[in-house]
Design an enzyme around this catalytic site. Structure first.
Site, PDB file in Angstrom:
ATOM      1  N   HIS A 185       0.824  -1.209   0.000  1.00  0.00           N
ATOM      2  CA  HIS A 185       0.000   0.000   0.000  1.00  0.00           C
ATOM      3  C   HIS A 185       0.858   1.259   0.000  1.00  0.00           C
ATOM      4  O   HIS A 185       0.702   2.143  -0.848  1.00  0.00           O
ATOM      5  CB  HIS A 185      -0.947  -0.007   1.200  1.00  0.00           C
ATOM      6  CG  HIS A 185      -1.961   1.104   1.171  1.00  0.00           C
ATOM      7  ND1 HIS A 185      -1.747   2.329   1.758  1.00  0.00           N
ATOM      8  CD2 HIS A 185      -3.199   1.170   0.614  1.00  0.00           C
ATOM      9  CE1 HIS A 185      -2.807   3.103   1.577  1.00  0.00           C
ATOM     10  NE2 HIS A 185      -3.700   2.421   0.878  1.00  0.00           N
TER      11      HIS A 185
ATOM     12  N   ASN B  34     -13.561   5.462   2.092  1.00  0.00           N
ATOM     13  CA  ASN B  34     -14.228   4.823   0.952  1.00  0.00           C
ATOM     14  C   ASN B  34     -15.556   4.177   1.289  1.00  0.00           C
ATOM     15  O   ASN B  34     -15.941   3.188   0.687  1.00  0.00           O
ATOM     16  CB  ASN B  34     -13.297   3.755   0.351  1.00  0.00           C
ATOM     17  CG  ASN B  34     -11.975   4.325  -0.081  1.00  0.00           C
ATOM     18  OD1 ASN B  34     -11.916   5.416  -0.636  1.00  0.00           O
ATOM     19  ND2 ASN B  34     -10.902   3.613   0.196  1.00  0.00           N
TER      20      ASN B  34
END
Length: 411
Positions: A104, A197
């Site tokens: 990530h 998100n």
């Protein structure tokens, strides 16, 4: 990751300091791609006029701290541009410039400053320097480590702090977060964080802390991404759909990702570009011109895209944006926070929708000027580009909670 698989993350909840939170990223896998195909897939670089901007500035001289899962500096695109950094996931011991099993942090670094070497990912600010600060694994957001990591980053020369992660906004942690953010701002840094998100208005830390530049995501059409969190604290938006990166389990392959994580990285890289062109500006001035030149279609600020979608080309190529008072933070002033500063709210009048002439392929307006918020026209369908030539319509509206979410398996 196998082709066409998507990882969606749920906001994690935690109590009494044992916080677990998802990184502000959804990972979408595309068919395995050859390295020399990556630049052609970076649609947002073309839309943002990156090639033209790089003739003016490349991010050189600006250090961007990636507060994340570490950064793998052995990748061709990151060789020679990653500092040793620090691993606060292990109490501050050990380098993190060559470790990142989650990938990530590595992908955020690629999006910010990848060189494009060997046909790999090229970042928006390809000559910026990355300072990796590891604060936990991909799905474990350690707040204590993050506080220490941010302070370490600004003490070690980072002018831009990228936090593509977040956790629940719990009141018991507010005071400590404010201390950390205030420390960074007083040191002259900019702090960017993903809004999340969940497609919800739930605030998260550090994005909702005053002074943090909370970033939402827009899709390939310049419309608000269906997953992007919103709220009155949102400051800016950036492309966050179909962003190439390395696959999680096999770093030799490329996977497309999406999320406010990627949008945050692009916003951070945009700040690095502007700052490298104007090294004498303060953080307040860099942020002010970003806010003033951001693209939008409706009232400003919007709870879906804040002051609009980042458009560094407006600053670098058009000379737009007034840097203004170097000592006044425009975001805090607009929020009514600070030592009696006069609000410097950019572009407060509504802007009409762009004409077809300024939204053509390759035009920066394709991304920035068409960022219509949901309350300004509704969430449109978004498209995922699969392979070099095929375009597949993937999802439409998602209804409330309980939506099926698929976990991905790396190719």
């Amino acid at each position: 990751m196998s082709p066409f698989t998507r990882v969606a993350r749920r906001r994690a909840a935690a109590l009494l300091g044992a916080l677990t939170a998802a990184a502000a990223t959804l990972t979408v896998t595309a068919p395995a791609a050859t390295a020399d195909d990556m630049r052609s897939r970076e649609w947002y670089l073309d839309a943002m006029k990156a090639d033209q901007m790089w003739k003016v500035a490349t991010g050189k001289g600006i250090t961007v701290a990636v507060i994340d899962t570490g950064v793998d500096s052995t990748l061709p695109e990151l060789r020679g541009k990653v500092l040793p950094g620090r691993n606060f996931d292990t109490g501050g011991a050990g380098r993190v410039d060559d470790e990142d099993t989650d990938r990530h942090g590595t992908n955020m670094a690629l999006t910010i400053a990848g060189s494009g070497a060997d046909g790999g990912v090229k970042g928006i600010a390809p000559d910026a320097t990355i300072l990796p600060v590891k604060t936990g694994a991909n799905w474990n957001f350690d707040w204590t480590a993050t506080h220490k990591g941010i302070k370490y980053a600004v003490d070690n020369g980072a002018r831009v702090i990228n936090v593509s992660r977040g956790g629940p906004a719990l009141k018991e942690y507010t005071a400590e977060w404010r201390k950390t953010v205030d420390y960074a701002l007083k040191k002259g840094a900019l702090v960017f964080a993903g809004s999340g998100n969940d497609r919800s208005g739930s605030p998260s830390y550090p994005a909702s802390i005053p002074g943090v530049v909370a970033v939402g995501a827009v899709d390939t059409k310049g419309s608000v991404a269906t997953f992007s969190n919103y709220g009155p604290h949102l400051a800016l938006a950036a492309p966050g759909v179909e962003i190439p990166g390395r696959c999680t389990k096999d770093k030799t392959k490329f996977c497309a990702g999406e999320g406010t994580s990627q949008a945050t990285a692009i916003a951070s890289g945009s700040a690095a570009l502007i700052w490298s062109a104007h090294p004498d500006w303060t953080a307040n001035q860099v942020l002010r011109v970003m806010m003033e030149t951001a693209g939008h279609n409706g009232p400003v600020p919007s709870k879906y895209i804040g002051y609009g979608t980042v458009r560094p080309a407006q600053v670098l190529l058009e000379g737009k944006g007034d840097p203004g008072d170097p000592n006044v933070n425009p975001l805090l002033a607009a929020q009514g926070v600070g030592a009696g500063a006069t609000p410097a709210t950019p572009k407060t009048t509504p802007k009409t929708s762009p004409s077809p002439e300024n939204t053509g392929a390759g035009d920066e307006g394709q991304v920035a000027d068409r960022a219509a918020a949901p309350d300004e026209g509704g969430f449109p369908l978004w498209v995922i580009v699969a392979g070099a030539v095929a375009v597949v319509a993937v999802i439409g509206f998602v209804v409330l909670a309980g939506v099926r979410r698929r976990a991905s398996t790396d190719a």
